[in-house]
Design a protein around this motif. Structure first.
Motif, PDB file in Angstrom:
ATOM      1  N   ILE A 145       0.845  -1.199   0.000  1.00 33.75           N
ATOM      2  CA  ILE A 145       0.000   0.000   0.000  1.00 33.75           C
ATOM      3  C   ILE A 145       0.879   1.247   0.000  1.00 33.75           C
ATOM      4  N   MET A 146       1.909   1.249   0.846  1.00 33.22           N
ATOM      5  CA  MET A 146       2.804   2.408   0.936  1.00 33.22           C
ATOM      6  C   MET A 146       3.568   2.624  -0.371  1.00 33.22           C
ATOM      7  N   ALA A 147       4.003   1.544  -0.997  1.00 31.54           N
ATOM      8  CA  ALA A 147       4.705   1.652  -2.283  1.00 31.54           C
ATOM      9  C   ALA A 147       3.767   2.197  -3.362  1.00 31.54           C
ATOM     10  N   THR A 148       2.517   1.770  -3.329  1.00 30.75           N
ATOM     11  CA  THR A 148       1.522   2.245  -4.289  1.00 30.75           C
ATOM     12  C   THR A 148       1.270   3.736  -4.114  1.00 30.75           C
ATOM     13  N   ILE A 149       1.211   4.187  -2.871  1.00 34.42           N
ATOM     14  CA  ILE A 149       1.010   5.611  -2.591  1.00 34.42           C
ATOM     15  C   ILE A 149       2.150   6.424  -3.194  1.00 34.42           C
ATOM     16  N   VAL A 150       3.380   5.983  -2.978  1.00 37.58           N
ATOM     17  CA  VAL A 150       4.553   6.693  -3.517  1.00 37.58           C
ATOM     18  C   VAL A 150       4.482   6.725  -5.045  1.00 37.58           C
ATOM     19  N   GLN A 151       4.131   5.597  -5.629  1.00 37.03           N
ATOM     20  CA  GLN A 151       4.074   5.490  -7.083  1.00 37.03           C
ATOM     21  C   GLN A 151       3.021   6.428  -7.685  1.00 37.03           C
ATOM     22  N   HIS A 152       1.849   6.491  -7.077  1.00 37.75           N
ATOM     23  CA  HIS A 152       0.750   7.293  -7.627  1.00 37.75           C
ATOM     24  C   HIS A 152       0.899   8.787  -7.364  1.00 37.75           C
ATOM     25  N   THR A 153       1.618   9.167  -6.317  1.00 37.06           N
ATOM     26  CA  THR A 153       1.735  10.584  -5.971  1.00 37.06           C
ATOM     27  C   THR A 153       3.031  11.210  -6.460  1.00 37.06           C
ATOM     28  N   ASP A 154       3.984  10.392  -6.915  1.00 36.39           N
ATOM     29  CA  ASP A 154       5.315  10.879  -7.311  1.00 36.39           C
ATOM     30  C   ASP A 154       6.013  11.608  -6.167  1.00 36.39           C
ATOM     31  N   ALA A 155       5.722  11.208  -4.958  1.00 35.88           N
ATOM     32  CA  ALA A 155       6.344  11.808  -3.782  1.00 35.88           C
ATOM     33  C   ALA A 155       7.586  11.008  -3.391  1.00 35.88           C
ATOM     34  N   GLU A 156       8.416  11.609  -2.574  1.00 33.52           N
ATOM     35  CA  GLU A 156       9.600  10.934  -2.050  1.00 33.52           C
ATOM     36  C   GLU A 156       9.257  10.363  -0.683  1.00 33.52           C
ATOM     37  N   GLN A 157       9.571   9.109  -0.474  1.00 32.28           N
ATOM     38  CA  GLN A 157       9.360   8.506   0.835  1.00 32.28           C
ATOM     39  C   GLN A 157      10.546   8.884   1.716  1.00 32.28           C
ATOM     40  N   VAL A 158      10.267   9.555   2.817  1.00 38.80           N
ATOM     41  CA  VAL A 158      11.315   9.981   3.731  1.00 38.80           C
ATOM     42  C   VAL A 158      11.616   8.876   4.729  1.00 38.80           C
ATOM     43  N   GLN A 159      10.548   8.276   5.277  1.00 38.80           N
ATOM     44  CA  GLN A 159      10.737   7.267   6.315  1.00 38.80           C
ATOM     45  C   GLN A 159       9.438   6.500   6.534  1.00 38.80           C
ATOM     46  N   ILE A 160       9.591   5.273   7.024  1.00 48.66           N
ATOM     47  CA  ILE A 160       8.452   4.486   7.501  1.00 48.66           C
ATOM     48  C   ILE A 160       8.755   4.105   8.936  1.00 48.66           C
ATOM     49  N   ILE A 161       7.819   4.418   9.811  1.00 50.32           N
ATOM     50  CA  ILE A 161       7.942   4.035  11.216  1.00 50.32           C
ATOM     51  C   ILE A 161       6.695   3.237  11.550  1.00 50.32           C
ATOM     52  N   GLY A 162       6.840   1.931  11.637  1.00 52.55           N
ATOM     53  CA  GLY A 162       5.693   1.068  11.935  1.00 52.55           C
ATOM     54  C   GLY A 162       4.622   1.198  10.874  1.00 52.55           C
ATOM     55  N   LYS A 163       3.477   1.750  11.259  1.00 52.99           N
ATOM     56  CA  LYS A 163       2.346   1.898  10.340  1.00 52.99           C
ATOM     57  C   LYS A 163       2.223   3.314   9.797  1.00 52.99           C
ATOM     58  N   THR A 164       3.242   4.142  10.043  1.00 54.95           N
ATOM     59  CA  THR A 164       3.215   5.535   9.613  1.00 54.95           C
ATOM     60  C   THR A 164       4.269   5.781   8.541  1.00 54.95           C
ATOM     61  N   GLN A 165       3.833   6.396   7.466  1.00 57.58           N
ATOM     62  CA  GLN A 165       4.712   6.713   6.344  1.00 57.58           C
ATOM     63  C   GLN A 165       4.864   8.234   6.271  1.00 57.58           C
ATOM     64  N   ILE A 166       6.099   8.695   6.067  1.00 61.80           N
ATOM     65  CA  ILE A 166       6.370  10.120   5.908  1.00 61.80           C
ATOM     66  C   ILE A 166       6.724  10.367   4.448  1.00 61.80           C
TER      67      ILE A 166
END
Length: 98
Positions: free
Chosen positions: A62-83
């Motif tokens: 789900i998190m990878a899909t969010i990054v792919q669809h928004t063209d955003a940079e993933q800064v960090q994942i902490i447990g169930k929270t994505q930045i």
């Protein structure tokens, strides 16, 4: 745009006091949720997203899909929270140089 480690550390510091802006509900990742995330990124540039999925593999997908669809940079994942970070047309956050 790819973030350097120095820039990621800077953004992690800024994200620390933030509360999650988007919380995925029972319907999971829908087009409406993606639109909400894109709107939040446009407005804030740096956001937290809470993905309450218990299955770790599904949560990562789900998190990878969010990054792919928004063209955003993933800064960090902490447990169930994505930045996520996405620079706005008129940037509010001034990143350190590479």
């Amino acid at each position: 745009m790819s973030l350097t480690n120095k820039q990621k550390q800077f953004l992690k510091g800024l994200a620390h006091p933030l509360k999650p802006v988007v919380l995925l509900g029972a319907n999971g990742l829908t087009e409406g949720v993606i639109a909400e995330i894109e709107q939040a990124l446009e407005h804030h540039e740096l956001i937290k997203i809470k993905v309450p999925e218990e299955d770790k593999e599904l949560r990562q997908q789900i998190m990878a899909t969010i990054v792919q669809h928004t063209d955003a940079e993933q800064v960090q994942i902490i447990g169930k929270t994505q930045i996520l970070y996405k620079q706005a047309e008129e940037p509010q956050i001034k990143l350190p140089r590479r």
